[in-house]
Design a protein around this motif. Structure first.
Motif, PDB file in Angstrom:
ATOM      1  N   ASP A  17       0.818  -1.218   0.000  1.00  0.00           N
ATOM      2  CA  ASP A  17       0.000   0.000   0.000  1.00  0.00           C
ATOM      3  C   ASP A  17       0.847   1.261   0.000  1.00  0.00           C
ATOM      4  O   ASP A  17       0.375   2.322  -0.422  1.00  0.00           O
ATOM      5  CB  ASP A  17      -0.884   0.036   1.255  1.00  0.00           C
ATOM      6  CG  ASP A  17      -1.664  -1.251   1.459  1.00  0.00           C
ATOM      7  OD1 ASP A  17      -2.418  -1.629   0.543  1.00  0.00           O
ATOM      8  OD2 ASP A  17      -1.494  -1.878   2.530  1.00  0.00           O
ATOM      9  N   ALA A  18       2.058   1.137   0.488  1.00  0.00           N
ATOM     10  CA  ALA A  18       2.902   2.312   0.689  1.00  0.00           C
ATOM     11  C   ALA A  18       4.366   1.925   0.578  1.00  0.00           C
ATOM     12  O   ALA A  18       4.714   0.739   0.560  1.00  0.00           O
ATOM     13  CB  ALA A  18       2.625   2.932   2.061  1.00  0.00           C
ATOM     14  N   VAL A  19       5.231   2.963   0.527  1.00  0.00           N
ATOM     15  CA  VAL A  19       6.658   2.705   0.418  1.00  0.00           C
ATOM     16  C   VAL A  19       7.439   3.749   1.208  1.00  0.00           C
ATOM     17  O   VAL A  19       7.043   4.910   1.286  1.00  0.00           O
ATOM     18  CB  VAL A  19       7.110   2.709  -1.061  1.00  0.00           C
ATOM     19  CG1 VAL A  19       6.888   4.081  -1.694  1.00  0.00           C
ATOM     20  CG2 VAL A  19       8.577   2.294  -1.209  1.00  0.00           C
ATOM     21  N   TYR A  20       8.518   3.278   1.821  1.00  0.00           N
ATOM     22  CA  TYR A  20       9.479   4.161   2.484  1.00  0.00           C
ATOM     23  C   TYR A  20      10.725   4.173   1.612  1.00  0.00           C
ATOM     24  O   TYR A  20      11.314   3.116   1.323  1.00  0.00           O
ATOM     25  CB  TYR A  20       9.804   3.646   3.883  1.00  0.00           C
ATOM     26  CG  TYR A  20      11.010   4.307   4.531  1.00  0.00           C
ATOM     27  CD1 TYR A  20      10.936   5.611   5.000  1.00  0.00           C
ATOM     28  CD2 TYR A  20      12.211   3.613   4.675  1.00  0.00           C
ATOM     29  CE1 TYR A  20      12.038   6.210   5.605  1.00  0.00           C
ATOM     30  CE2 TYR A  20      13.306   4.210   5.281  1.00  0.00           C
ATOM     31  CZ  TYR A  20      13.207   5.516   5.741  1.00  0.00           C
ATOM     32  OH  TYR A  20      14.299   6.101   6.330  1.00  0.00           O
ATOM     33  N   ILE A  21      11.143   5.369   1.176  1.00  0.00           N
ATOM     34  CA  ILE A  21      12.278   5.497   0.259  1.00  0.00           C
ATOM     35  C   ILE A  21      13.479   6.064   1.004  1.00  0.00           C
ATOM     36  O   ILE A  21      13.425   7.174   1.545  1.00  0.00           O
ATOM     37  CB  ILE A  21      11.917   6.392  -0.935  1.00  0.00           C
ATOM     38  CG1 ILE A  21      10.796   5.739  -1.758  1.00  0.00           C
ATOM     39  CG2 ILE A  21      13.141   6.657  -1.809  1.00  0.00           C
ATOM     40  CD1 ILE A  21      10.284   6.596  -2.901  1.00  0.00           C
ATOM     41  N   ALA A  22      14.560   5.287   1.032  1.00  0.00           N
ATOM     42  CA  ALA A  22      15.791   5.706   1.716  1.00  0.00           C
ATOM     43  C   ALA A  22      16.998   5.452   0.824  1.00  0.00           C
ATOM     44  O   ALA A  22      18.050   5.002   1.281  1.00  0.00           O
ATOM     45  CB  ALA A  22      15.939   4.984   3.039  1.00  0.00           C
ATOM     46  N   SER A  23      16.836   5.718  -0.452  1.00  0.00           N
ATOM     47  CA  SER A  23      17.922   5.587  -1.419  1.00  0.00           C
ATOM     48  C   SER A  23      18.761   6.864  -1.394  1.00  0.00           C
ATOM     49  O   SER A  23      18.460   7.801  -0.660  1.00  0.00           O
ATOM     50  CB  SER A  23      17.321   5.366  -2.811  1.00  0.00           C
ATOM     51  OG  SER A  23      16.370   6.378  -3.095  1.00  0.00           O
ATOM     52  N   PRO A  24      19.835   6.946  -2.198  1.00  0.00           N
ATOM     53  CA  PRO A  24      20.590   8.204  -2.276  1.00  0.00           C
ATOM     54  C   PRO A  24      19.692   9.385  -2.640  1.00  0.00           C
ATOM     55  O   PRO A  24      18.709   9.237  -3.382  1.00  0.00           O
ATOM     56  CB  PRO A  24      21.619   7.912  -3.377  1.00  0.00           C
ATOM     57  CG  PRO A  24      21.846   6.435  -3.282  1.00  0.00           C
ATOM     58  CD  PRO A  24      20.499   5.864  -2.949  1.00  0.00           C
ATOM     59  N   ASN A  25      20.023  10.562  -2.120  1.00  0.00           N
ATOM     60  CA  ASN A  25      19.184  11.746  -2.290  1.00  0.00           C
ATOM     61  C   ASN A  25      18.763  12.001  -3.729  1.00  0.00           C
ATOM     62  O   ASN A  25      17.627  12.387  -3.999  1.00  0.00           O
ATOM     63  CB  ASN A  25      19.917  12.982  -1.771  1.00  0.00           C
ATOM     64  CG  ASN A  25      20.167  12.945  -0.279  1.00  0.00           C
ATOM     65  OD1 ASN A  25      19.596  12.136   0.436  1.00  0.00           O
ATOM     66  ND2 ASN A  25      21.021  13.844   0.187  1.00  0.00           N
ATOM     67  N   SER A  26      19.686  11.808  -4.662  1.00  0.00           N
ATOM     68  CA  SER A  26      19.410  12.131  -6.062  1.00  0.00           C
ATOM     69  C   SER A  26      18.340  11.239  -6.678  1.00  0.00           C
ATOM     70  O   SER A  26      17.763  11.587  -7.716  1.00  0.00           O
ATOM     71  CB  SER A  26      20.697  12.013  -6.890  1.00  0.00           C
ATOM     72  OG  SER A  26      21.243  10.704  -6.778  1.00  0.00           O
ATOM     73  N   LEU A  27      18.041  10.094  -6.047  1.00  0.00           N
ATOM     74  CA  LEU A  27      17.049   9.161  -6.580  1.00  0.00           C
ATOM     75  C   LEU A  27      15.674   9.335  -5.948  1.00  0.00           C
ATOM     76  O   LEU A  27      14.691   8.738  -6.403  1.00  0.00           O
ATOM     77  CB  LEU A  27      17.522   7.718  -6.365  1.00  0.00           C
ATOM     78  CG  LEU A  27      18.852   7.331  -6.998  1.00  0.00           C
ATOM     79  CD1 LEU A  27      19.205   5.884  -6.654  1.00  0.00           C
ATOM     80  CD2 LEU A  27      18.809   7.514  -8.509  1.00  0.00           C
ATOM     81  N   HIS A  28      15.580  10.122  -4.884  1.00  0.00           N
ATOM     82  CA  HIS A  28      14.326  10.251  -4.148  1.00  0.00           C
ATOM     83  C   HIS A  28      13.161  10.650  -5.043  1.00  0.00           C
ATOM     84  O   HIS A  28      12.084  10.053  -4.988  1.00  0.00           O
ATOM     85  CB  HIS A  28      14.467  11.271  -3.021  1.00  0.00           C
ATOM     86  CG  HIS A  28      15.317  10.800  -1.886  1.00  0.00           C
ATOM     87  ND1 HIS A  28      15.567  11.568  -0.757  1.00  0.00           N
ATOM     88  CD2 HIS A  28      15.985   9.639  -1.691  1.00  0.00           C
ATOM     89  CE1 HIS A  28      16.347  10.898   0.058  1.00  0.00           C
ATOM     90  NE2 HIS A  28      16.617   9.733  -0.489  1.00  0.00           N
ATOM     91  N   ALA A  29      13.346  11.674  -5.860  1.00  0.00           N
ATOM     92  CA  ALA A  29      12.235  12.221  -6.638  1.00  0.00           C
ATOM     93  C   ALA A  29      11.731  11.233  -7.688  1.00  0.00           C
ATOM     94  O   ALA A  29      10.523  10.995  -7.795  1.00  0.00           O
ATOM     95  CB  ALA A  29      12.653  13.527  -7.303  1.00  0.00           C
ATOM     96  N   SER A  30      12.637  10.669  -8.461  1.00  0.00           N
ATOM     97  CA  SER A  30      12.201   9.758  -9.535  1.00  0.00           C
ATOM     98  C   SER A  30      11.556   8.504  -8.974  1.00  0.00           C
ATOM     99  O   SER A  30      10.550   8.007  -9.507  1.00  0.00           O
ATOM    100  CB  SER A  30      13.387   9.391 -10.432  1.00  0.00           C
ATOM    101  OG  SER A  30      14.411   8.737  -9.694  1.00  0.00           O
ATOM    102  N   GLN A  31      12.101   7.979  -7.884  1.00  0.00           N
ATOM    103  CA  GLN A  31      11.515   6.778  -7.287  1.00  0.00           C
ATOM    104  C   GLN A  31      10.170   7.082  -6.648  1.00  0.00           C
ATOM    105  O   GLN A  31       9.219   6.300  -6.775  1.00  0.00           O
ATOM    106  CB  GLN A  31      12.487   6.182  -6.275  1.00  0.00           C
ATOM    107  CG  GLN A  31      13.748   5.609  -6.923  1.00  0.00           C
ATOM    108  CD  GLN A  31      14.747   5.075  -5.917  1.00  0.00           C
ATOM    109  OE1 GLN A  31      14.652   5.351  -4.720  1.00  0.00           O
ATOM    110  NE2 GLN A  31      15.721   4.315  -6.394  1.00  0.00           N
ATOM    111  N   ALA A  32      10.058   8.213  -5.983  1.00  0.00           N
ATOM    112  CA  ALA A  32       8.777   8.595  -5.389  1.00  0.00           C
ATOM    113  C   ALA A  32       7.714   8.754  -6.468  1.00  0.00           C
ATOM    114  O   ALA A  32       6.575   8.282  -6.315  1.00  0.00           O
ATOM    115  CB  ALA A  32       8.933   9.890  -4.598  1.00  0.00           C
TER     116      ALA A  32
END
Length: 327
Positions: free
Chosen positions: A65-80
């Protein structure tokens, strides 16, 4: 029970999973890593069997239902964005994105898909920050504040040795202000709102990221100085100075201890108990936002103000990320 997935398998992902499970509202259901062995090793600690090496497949899964994203900062936006477009609620580790343009874009995508978007900024949700807010009137007219977070990075020696750790690499949207200066800056915005004016200074490493620096935020009648560093340790508490008294705050990111000192009176400990893992509060808020279908919330306002200030401050000190050209 809200079933969530994790993107990223470092220590902070473990901290979030433990905090999330403590709430009783969230349950880890899947883990993503570029290396499946790493994903399985992480998942085994939580008796989770579902692991992904393909981010698109995870985003499309009907089992989360949801996701917690803790990848490198530069990937946050595209993955979100990927998860938001698949109708998944997203809590993204701070900073939510590399720039204000990316933040605004993510908010638009979240609204279009009727899902919760939230920055995992623990400081914003701490009980002791609320205590500080409630104590402000007792200080009289506020005149100055100094919020400091300076911590020698465990990866700085690698950088000095000629290696290229993510922490000091602009390719990953890193640097002192982005990584730890964001904590005292967020506390400032939470307590005092958007400033009338901001100035920034900083010292850059040869890699192109800031090693340390400061922000001066100007308000009506007072200023807040935000200090940050990844190449030195700060040992003094933060403080808020009013005409009638002051507040001392130990470790501004966690607000571990709050002491009020009114002129002519004995110091008063205002601290309330908080668990060692203070990410529990942000996890609970995230779950409640999902349960209440609250897609517009105050946290997004603070996130935008903070991101706008950081984006402008980076321009002032000439820190440029590849991600700045993405939108």
């Amino acid at each position: 029970m809200i079933r969530f997935a994790v993107v990223g398998t470092n220590w902070i992902s473990h901290a979030f999973c433990q905090a999330a499970h403590t709430t009783g509202l969230l349950k880890l259901a899947a883990v993503y890593s570029r290396t499946l062995d790493t994903a399985h090793s992480f998942a085994a600690r939580y008796q989770v069997d579902v692991c992904h090496g393909n981010l698109q497949a995870m985003a499309e899964s009907p089992d989360i239902d949801a996701v917690y994203i803790a990848s490198p900062n530069s990937l946050h936006a595209s993955q979100a964005e990927l998860f938001l477009k698949q109708g998944k609620h997203v809590i993204g580790e701070k900073p939510l994105a590399s720039s204000i343009n990316e933040v605004k874009h993510l908010i638009t995508v979240a609204q279009e898909n009727s899902v919760v978007l939230m920055e995992a900024m623990k400081t914003r949700y701490l009980p002791n920050l609320q205590i500080i807010r409630e104590a402000l009137p007792s200080l009289g007219r506020i005149r100055r504040a100094h919020f400091s977070y300076c911590q020698y990075s465990s990866r700085y020696q690698k950088y000095l040795n000629g290696e290229n750790p993510n922490t000091f690499n602009p390719e990953f949207s890193n640097g002192s202000l982005m990584d730890i200066g964001i904590y005292p800056l967020t506390a400032t915005i939470e307590l005092f709102g958007k400033p009338e004016q901001v100035s920034a200074s900083g010292s850059l490493l040869d890699s192109g990221v800031d090693a340390h620096g400061s922000l001066t935020l100007s308000y009506d009648g007072f200023e807040v100085l935000v200090s940050h560093s990844k190449v030195s340790d700060g040992l003094t508490p933060s403080d808020i100075q009013g005409e009638a008294g002051s507040l001392l705050i130990e470790h501004i990111s966690d607000c571990r201890k709050v002491t009020r000192i009114i002129r002519g009176e004995k110091p008063e400990d205002l601290t309330t108990d908080q668990p060692e893992n203070t990410m529990e509060y942000e996890a609970r808020v995230f779950a409640e936002l999902i349960r209440n279908q609250q897609y517009q919330h105050p946290g997004l306002i603070t996130t935008q103000i903070v991101s706008e200030i950081i984006t402008d401050a980076r321009k002032m000190i000439s820190v440029v990320y590849p991600a700045d050209k993405s939108l």
